[in-house]
Design an enzyme around this catalytic site. Structure first.
Site, PDB file in Angstrom:
ATOM      1  N   GLY A  78      -0.437  62.980 -92.734  1.00 11.43           N
ATOM      2  CA  GLY A  78      -0.457  63.712 -91.478  1.00 11.43           C
ATOM      3  C   GLY A  78       0.522  62.418 -90.854  1.00 11.43           C
ATOM      4  O   GLY A  78       0.294  61.204 -91.019  1.00 11.43           O
ATOM      5  N   ARG A 142       2.052  65.479 -98.595  1.00 10.85           N
ATOM      6  CA  ARG A 142       1.242  65.024 -99.097  1.00 10.85           C
ATOM      7  C   ARG A 142       1.057  65.044-100.516  1.00 10.85           C
ATOM      8  O   ARG A 142       0.024  65.116-101.324  1.00 10.85           O
ATOM      9  CB  ARG A 142      -0.011  65.956 -98.661  1.00 10.85           C
ATOM     10  N   ASP A 172      -5.960  56.455 -96.084  1.00 10.09           N
ATOM     11  CA  ASP A 172      -6.813  55.774 -97.229  1.00 10.09           C
ATOM     12  C   ASP A 172      -6.420  56.308 -98.573  1.00 10.09           C
ATOM     13  O   ASP A 172      -6.133  55.524 -99.538  1.00 10.09           O
ATOM     14  CB  ASP A 172      -8.356  56.017 -97.007  1.00 10.09           C
ATOM     15  N   ASP A 173      -6.161  57.423 -98.668  1.00 10.83           N
ATOM     16  CA  ASP A 173      -5.819  57.921 -99.944  1.00 10.83           C
ATOM     17  C   ASP A 173      -4.304  57.702-100.514  1.00 10.83           C
ATOM     18  O   ASP A 173      -3.986  57.400-101.681  1.00 10.83           O
ATOM     19  CB  ASP A 173      -5.759  59.733-100.054  1.00 10.83           C
ATOM     20  N   LYS A 199      -1.958  53.756 -91.517  1.00  9.02           N
ATOM     21  CA  LYS A 199      -1.862  54.914 -90.827  1.00  9.02           C
ATOM     22  C   LYS A 199      -2.489  55.973 -91.007  1.00  9.02           C
ATOM     23  O   LYS A 199      -3.367  56.268 -91.884  1.00  9.02           O
ATOM     24  CB  LYS A 199      -0.050  55.646 -91.293  1.00  9.02           C
ATOM     25  N   THR A 200      -3.115  56.680 -89.924  1.00 11.93           N
ATOM     26  CA  THR A 200      -3.911  57.727 -89.564  1.00 11.93           C
ATOM     27  C   THR A 200      -4.363  57.918 -88.035  1.00 11.93           C
ATOM     28  O   THR A 200      -5.045  56.985 -87.616  1.00 11.93           O
ATOM     29  CB  THR A 200      -4.939  58.046 -90.675  1.00 11.93           C
ATOM     30  N   ASP A 202      -6.751  59.581 -87.537  1.00 13.67           N
ATOM     31  CA  ASP A 202      -8.201  59.614 -87.552  1.00 13.67           C
ATOM     32  C   ASP A 202      -8.998  58.357 -87.312  1.00 13.67           C
ATOM     33  O   ASP A 202     -10.270  58.381 -87.136  1.00 13.67           O
ATOM     34  CB  ASP A 202      -8.546  60.252 -88.974  1.00 13.67           C
ATOM     35  N   LYS A 239     -16.862  78.160 -64.248  1.00  6.96           N
ATOM     36  CA  LYS A 239     -17.401  79.115 -64.983  1.00  6.96           C
ATOM     37  C   LYS A 239     -17.240  79.314 -66.184  1.00  6.96           C
ATOM     38  O   LYS A 239     -17.614  79.964 -67.177  1.00  6.96           O
ATOM     39  CB  LYS A 239     -16.533  80.672 -64.323  1.00  6.96           C
ATOM     40  N   TYR A 240     -16.681  78.323 -66.902  1.00  6.88           N
ATOM     41  CA  TYR A 240     -16.473  78.193 -68.462  1.00  6.88           C
ATOM     42  C   TYR A 240     -16.992  76.967 -69.155  1.00  6.88           C
ATOM     43  O   TYR A 240     -17.026  75.873 -68.511  1.00  6.88           O
ATOM     44  CB  TYR A 240     -15.068  78.200 -68.828  1.00  6.88           C
ATOM     45  N   MET A 247      -9.152  66.789 -83.933  1.00  9.89           N
ATOM     46  CA  MET A 247      -9.148  66.231 -85.459  1.00  9.89           C
ATOM     47  C   MET A 247      -9.808  65.178 -85.788  1.00  9.89           C
ATOM     48  O   MET A 247     -10.369  64.300 -84.938  1.00  9.89           O
ATOM     49  CB  MET A 247      -7.401  66.212 -85.482  1.00  9.89           C
ATOM     50  N   ARG A 249     -10.199  64.430 -89.874  1.00  6.11           N
ATOM     51  CA  ARG A 249     -10.840  65.236 -91.276  1.00  6.11           C
ATOM     52  C   ARG A 249     -12.199  64.872 -91.477  1.00  6.11           C
ATOM     53  O   ARG A 249     -12.897  65.807 -91.900  1.00  6.11           O
ATOM     54  CB  ARG A 249      -9.874  65.001 -92.338  1.00  6.11           C
ATOM     55  N   GLU A 308     -13.708  67.616 -86.036  1.00  3.69           N
ATOM     56  CA  GLU A 308     -13.157  68.490 -87.077  1.00  3.69           C
ATOM     57  C   GLU A 308     -14.140  68.666 -88.153  1.00  3.69           C
ATOM     58  O   GLU A 308     -14.057  69.758 -88.929  1.00  3.69           O
ATOM     59  CB  GLU A 308     -11.984  68.116 -87.176  1.00  3.69           C
ATOM     60  N   GLU A 422      -1.197  68.564 -81.210  1.00  2.00           N
ATOM     61  CA  GLU A 422      -0.771  68.274 -80.017  1.00  2.00           C
ATOM     62  C   GLU A 422      -0.255  66.598 -79.829  1.00  2.00           C
ATOM     63  O   GLU A 422       0.390  66.136 -79.043  1.00  2.00           O
ATOM     64  CB  GLU A 422      -1.586  68.522 -78.698  1.00  2.00           C
ATOM     65  N   GLY A 423      -1.193  65.804 -80.637  1.00  6.39           N
ATOM     66  CA  GLY A 423      -1.251  64.279 -80.369  1.00  6.39           C
ATOM     67  C   GLY A 423      -0.655  63.663 -81.555  1.00  6.39           C
ATOM     68  O   GLY A 423      -0.150  62.696 -81.395  1.00  6.39           O
TER      69      GLY A 423
HETATM   70  P1  FBP Z   1      -3.917  61.916 -92.709  1.00  8.83           P
HETATM   71  O1  FBP Z   1      -5.280  61.283 -92.934  1.00  8.83           O
HETATM   72  O2  FBP Z   1      -3.106  62.210 -93.730  1.00  8.83           O
HETATM   73  O3  FBP Z   1      -3.381  60.772 -91.533  1.00  8.83           O
HETATM   74  O4  FBP Z   1      -3.970  63.268 -91.784  1.00  8.83           O
HETATM   75  C1  FBP Z   1      -5.068  63.400 -90.732  1.00  8.83           C
HETATM   76  C2  FBP Z   1      -4.981  64.667 -90.206  1.00  8.83           C
HETATM   77  O5  FBP Z   1      -4.139  64.576 -88.959  1.00  8.83           O
HETATM   78  C3  FBP Z   1      -6.392  65.100 -89.951  1.00  8.83           C
HETATM   79  O6  FBP Z   1      -6.979  64.733 -88.460  1.00  8.83           O
HETATM   80  C4  FBP Z   1      -6.375  66.490 -90.408  1.00  8.83           C
HETATM   81  O7  FBP Z   1      -7.513  67.275 -90.744  1.00  8.83           O
HETATM   82  C5  FBP Z   1      -5.289  66.773 -91.144  1.00  8.83           C
HETATM   83  O8  FBP Z   1      -4.452  65.649 -90.972  1.00  8.83           O
HETATM   84  C6  FBP Z   1      -4.627  67.932 -91.209  1.00  8.83           C
HETATM   85  O9  FBP Z   1      -3.228  67.986 -92.209  1.00  8.83           O
HETATM   86  P2  FBP Z   1      -2.287  69.128 -92.223  1.00  8.83           P
HETATM   87  O10 FBP Z   1      -1.498  69.472 -91.100  1.00  8.83           O
HETATM   88  O11 FBP Z   1      -1.238  68.574 -93.470  1.00  8.83           O
HETATM   89  O12 FBP Z   1      -3.009  70.143 -92.661  1.00  8.83           O
END
Ligand code: FBP
Length: 552
Positions: A78, A142, A172-173, A199-200, A202, A239-240, A247, A249, A308, A422-423
């Site tokens: 991602g 990926r 990590d993967d 990188k991530t 998350d 009102k909401y 995000m 994962r 998420e 968005e981020g």
């Molecule tokens: P990475 O762990 O590869 O950095 O991706 C994180 C992430 O942004 C998660 O927050 C999200 O669940 C996932 O990617 C969504 O990935 P995709 O857009 O490929 O479905």
């Protein structure tokens, strides 16, 4: 490419480097290392890359002359703000050592290496992308690099381009795969080094040496800005209830950081739900109670942050998903032939009685989402599960019941949001711009030092950049054995939210007060130019973690 005024101004930003990397550099080796767990198994699987020392770079008076080399770079997984700066730092580091060194980018992730899809990254290309968000300079993907034929296919293009080292920028993967590749090339004595970069968005690739993964800082600032805007809207229209899925994962770091920045009324932390062995109904009751308590004070509005990955942390759901993962991995072919309308019945008939009952109790949509295609790492794609709607629907049902019983006197109307994409490609904050550039530059120093199977590391990042500590961490040091696709595999241990860690404790100390308040925090947009207290602040998570570490 037409550029905005901000892009033009931002292009000339010179990211800061740790002092040790600014001149001549020498690598200082620490003690031999071992993996965080399962030492015998990891050592047996990585005989050539296990146990190597932690590296720290220090400034040196000695000028070394480096040969020109060719290096390949891959963006994996991602998107995360700052990826382009890792590449520009790597490029500048290589060129500083020898102006004739060359950098090749593999297109659309690890698949580019296997498919021989690449482009040379020259100075004019790099200059276009400095300090910009996104991974579009070469794209990301990926594809999981894990098979010998992929490694051998990659070697063909590595040889053709005379590449000495590959830098894999991933989570990590992907870094686990980088280490497997490093080990394979080392075992075969191919003379190809592999270096990883953390990188991530998350934020779950971190440990004692890797303080944070890049992108977490910028992404959480973007989400916190919009959560703050929503909270101001809440306070204006009254009102909401806004159910906001964020995000992440697996780990809840993003939700927790956004909670610390914005002080929402409710924030669910998946790791806590798991530790307390809560059911879906427990989570729903907790949110409904917060809604009812606020309604009693006349406040029929509020915000709920939902990580998420929540579904996978509810113990009963976790057991169900684990069985589903194994079952679908082993029976993918048979399942693909089952008609969509019969899939639910089919799954119910195949699972163990306990998991079958949980599966049967789920609303149709969620049940179907749990059997959708896994990602290439065998994980459920939690970003496709609409937890924010599931929870608000269930809260509405509970409140209706409470209304009948006279336990709820207010109104409940919900809005739903999912903040993730968005981020992920936002222009990097100053922190990420500097951190990423330093990570890339450090990777070039690790290559020059002849290292392989290392992750680039930059530490002490809550201090001014010149005091940052650059070095390399053996990837095997971060590994343990985990069950994936029905098999035990060596993987980098994921960093989940620690319930005894300073960021969670800070949230837990304030949440009762925040649940009632209407005095939210509105962080506003990321600032790139201006006073340092506005532009250069790291995340609250990192500051609290560092403080916690220093107090030990
Ligand atoms: P990475 O762990 O590869 O950095 O991706 C994180 C992430 O942004 C998660 O927050 C999200 O669940 C996932 O990617 C969504 O990935 P995709 O857009 O490929 O479905």
């Amino acid at each position: 490419m037409t550029k905005s005024a901000l892009q033009i101004a931002r292009a000339s930003y010179q990211p800061k480097l740790p002092k040790a990397l600014r001149g001549n550099v020498k690598a200082v080796e620490g003690e031999p290392t071992q993996s965080v767990a399962d030492q015998d198994a990891i050592k047996a699987l990585f005989p050539n890359t296990y146990g190597t020392p932690v590296i720290t770079f220090e400034g040196s008076d000695e000028t070394v002359s480096y040969p020109a080399i060719n290096v390949g770079v891959i963006l994996s997984g991602g998107q995360a703000p700052g990826g382009h700066n890792v590449i520009s730092g790597l490029f500048d580091g290589l060129k500083k050592m020898n102006k004739d060194s060359r950098l090749f980018g593999f297109i659309l992730g690890p698949g580019g290496l296997v498919d021989h899809n690449y482009k040379e990254l020259t100075a004019d290309i790099i200059d276009e992308y400095r300090n910009t968000g996104g991974f579009d300079i070469i794209g990301s993907g990926r594809t999981k690099l894990e098979k010998v034929d992929q490694f051998e296919k990659g070697l063909e293009i590595i040889r053709q381009l005379d590449i000495k080292a590959i830098v894999i920028i991933g989570g990590d993967d992907s870094n686990t795969n980088a280490c497997v590749l490093a080990e394979y090339y080392a075992a075969k004595q191919y003379g190809v080094q592999v270096i990883g970069c953390p990188k991530t968005i998350d934020g779950d690739l971190k440990n004692e040496q890797i303080e944070t993964s890049f992108g977490f800082d910028t992404a959480t600032k973007v989400y916190s800005e919009v959560i703050g805007n929503i909270q101001r809207d809440c306070n204006s229209s009254r009102k909401y209830w806004h159910f906001i899925k964020l995000m992440g994962r697996s780990a809840s770091h993003i939700a927790l950081e956004c909670a610390l920045q914005t002080q929402p009324n409710v924030c669910i932390i998946s790791e806590e739900v798991e530790a307390k062995n809560q059911s879906l109904d427990d989570v729903v009751t907790y949110i409904a109670q917060a809604v009812a308590d606020r309604a009693a004070e006349g406040n029929n509005f509020g915000t709920v942050l939902i990580p998420e990955g929540l579904i996978e942390f509810i113990p009963a759901m976790k057991r169900l998903i684990a069985e589903l993962n194994d079952f679908l991995a082993a029976n993918a072919e048979e399942f693909s032939h089952i008609k969509k309308s019969h899939q639910r019945e089919y799954i119910i008939s195949k699972l163990s009685p306990e998991n079958s009952a949980v599966y049967a109790s789920l609303p149709e949509g969620v049940a179907r989402q749990l059997t959708l295609d896994r990602d290439p790492h065998g994980n459920v794609q939690v970003s496709l599960i609409e937890t924010e709607k599931l929870l608000s629907d269930m809260v509405a049902v509970k409140l209706a019941k409470w209304k009948e019983e006279g336990k709820f006197v207010g109104k409940f109307a919900a809005q739903h949001h999912f903040f993730g994409y968005e981020g992920r490609c936002a222009a990097p904050s100053n922190y990420d711009a500097d951190y990423c550039y330093s990570l890339g530059y450090t990777a070039s120093a690790l290559i020059a030092a002849g290292k392989t199977g290392y992750m680039s590391s930059v530490r002490n990042t809550t201090a001014p950049a010149e005091e940052w500590i650059a070095g390399g961490i053996p990837i095997t040091m971060m590994m343990n054995m985990e069950r994936r696709h029905g098999e035990m595999k060596p993987v980098i241990q994921k960093a989940l939210v620690k319930l005894d860690g300073a960021p969670f404790l800070e949230y837990a100390a304030h949440r009762a007060e925040w649940a009632k308040c209407t005095d939210y925090v509105y962080p506003g947009p990321i600032q790139y130019f201006g006073p340092t207290e506005v532009c250069d602040q790291p995340t609250k998570t990192l500051v609290l973690e560092q403080k916690g570490r220093n107090q030990k």
